[in-house]
Design a protein around this motif. Structure first.
Motif, PDB file in Angstrom:
ATOM      1  N   ILE A 193       0.838  -1.199   0.000  1.00 11.02           N
ATOM      2  CA  ILE A 193       0.000   0.000   0.000  1.00 11.02           C
ATOM      3  C   ILE A 193       0.873   1.249   0.000  1.00 11.02           C
ATOM      4  N   ARG A 194       1.897   1.283   0.844  1.00 12.04           N
ATOM      5  CA  ARG A 194       2.801   2.444   0.880  1.00 12.04           C
ATOM      6  C   ARG A 194       3.455   2.677  -0.477  1.00 12.04           C
ATOM      7  N   GLU A 195       3.953   1.605  -1.087  1.00 10.86           N
ATOM      8  CA  GLU A 195       4.598   1.729  -2.399  1.00 10.86           C
ATOM      9  C   GLU A 195       3.606   2.211  -3.456  1.00 10.86           C
ATOM     10  N   ALA A 196       2.393   1.693  -3.413  1.00  3.84           N
ATOM     11  CA  ALA A 196       1.381   2.098  -4.394  1.00  3.84           C
ATOM     12  C   ALA A 196       1.036   3.579  -4.246  1.00  3.84           C
ATOM     13  N   VAL A 197       0.928   4.053  -3.001  1.00  6.73           N
ATOM     14  CA  VAL A 197       0.648   5.475  -2.780  1.00  6.73           C
ATOM     15  C   VAL A 197       1.836   6.307  -3.269  1.00  6.73           C
ATOM     16  N   GLU A 198       3.027   5.897  -2.913  1.00  5.76           N
ATOM     17  CA  GLU A 198       4.235   6.632  -3.310  1.00  5.76           C
ATOM     18  C   GLU A 198       4.365   6.710  -4.828  1.00  5.76           C
ATOM     19  N   ASN A 208      -3.813   0.541  -9.624  1.00  6.23           N
ATOM     20  CA  ASN A 208      -4.112  -0.895  -9.649  1.00  6.23           C
ATOM     21  C   ASN A 208      -3.507  -1.601  -8.439  1.00  6.23           C
ATOM     22  N   ALA A 209      -2.259  -1.293  -8.129  1.00  2.16           N
ATOM     23  CA  ALA A 209      -1.601  -1.919  -6.976  1.00  2.16           C
ATOM     24  C   ALA A 209      -2.278  -1.491  -5.680  1.00  2.16           C
ATOM     25  N   LEU A 210      -2.647  -0.224  -5.582  1.00  2.00           N
ATOM     26  CA  LEU A 210      -3.308   0.259  -4.367  1.00  2.00           C
ATOM     27  C   LEU A 210      -4.639  -0.454  -4.183  1.00  2.00           C
ATOM     28  N   GLU A 211      -5.402  -0.554  -5.241  1.00  2.00           N
ATOM     29  CA  GLU A 211      -6.695  -1.245  -5.144  1.00  2.00           C
ATOM     30  C   GLU A 211      -6.503  -2.695  -4.700  1.00  2.00           C
ATOM     31  N   ALA A 237      -4.602  10.488  -0.627  1.00  3.59           N
ATOM     32  CA  ALA A 237      -4.050   9.166  -0.316  1.00  3.59           C
ATOM     33  C   ALA A 237      -3.079   9.201   0.859  1.00  3.59           C
ATOM     34  N   ALA A 238      -2.268  10.233   0.972  1.00  2.00           N
ATOM     35  CA  ALA A 238      -1.305  10.294   2.082  1.00  2.00           C
ATOM     36  C   ALA A 238      -2.038  10.360   3.422  1.00  2.00           C
ATOM     37  N   ALA A 239      -3.079  11.164   3.500  1.00  4.51           N
ATOM     38  CA  ALA A 239      -3.858  11.265   4.741  1.00  4.51           C
ATOM     39  C   ALA A 239      -4.570   9.951   5.037  1.00  4.51           C
ATOM     40  N   ALA A 240      -5.111   9.311   3.996  1.00  5.14           N
ATOM     41  CA  ALA A 240      -5.795   8.034   4.189  1.00  5.14           C
ATOM     42  C   ALA A 240      -4.805   6.962   4.639  1.00  5.14           C
TER      43      ALA A 240
END
Length: 121
Positions: free
Chosen positions: A40-45, A50-53, A90-93
């Protein structure tokens, strides 16, 4: 007062109060959670929707199986952001999710210790 990180009664009902099953499920979650969080961290960064989902969906399901609603709901927010490819918040979430995971981890470790004691009796 904050909502409990885990609905212990619902989890116990789901697994018929079996301390071995509860401890096993907790152990599985605690083993898998760091991988989900890293994804999740990598996907946000990387702003990879797709990866985040995918990663948030996996964590949501794992937390849901434990009846850990706050983590499940926080992961769902990120899952939807990934689906929509919307990273504005996304960062706040992610911060919210990390806080909820920390609270859950503490509660799960305490519950697993209690289950281990019950198993040893």
């Amino acid at each position: 007062m904050a909502t409990s990180a885990l609905d212990r009664d619902a989890l116990s009902d789901l697994l018929d109060g079996d301390p071995e099953l509860i401890a096993t499920l907790i152990g599985s979650f605690l083993d898998d959670c760091p991988d989900y969080m890293e994804g999740i961290r990598e996907a946000v960064e990387n702003e990879d929707g797709n990866a985040l989902e995918r990663e948030a969906h996996g964590l949501k399901g794992a937390a849901g199986s434990l009846r850990a609603r706050p983590v499940s709901e926080a992961a769902q927010v990120l899952e939807e952001m990934g689906y929509e490819d919307n990273f504005a918040e996304a960062a706040a979430a992610l911060d919210t999710l990390e806080s909820e995971v920390d609270r859950l981890r503490d509660e799960l470790q305490a519950l697993r210790n209690a289950c281990q004691e019950a198993i040893e009796e």
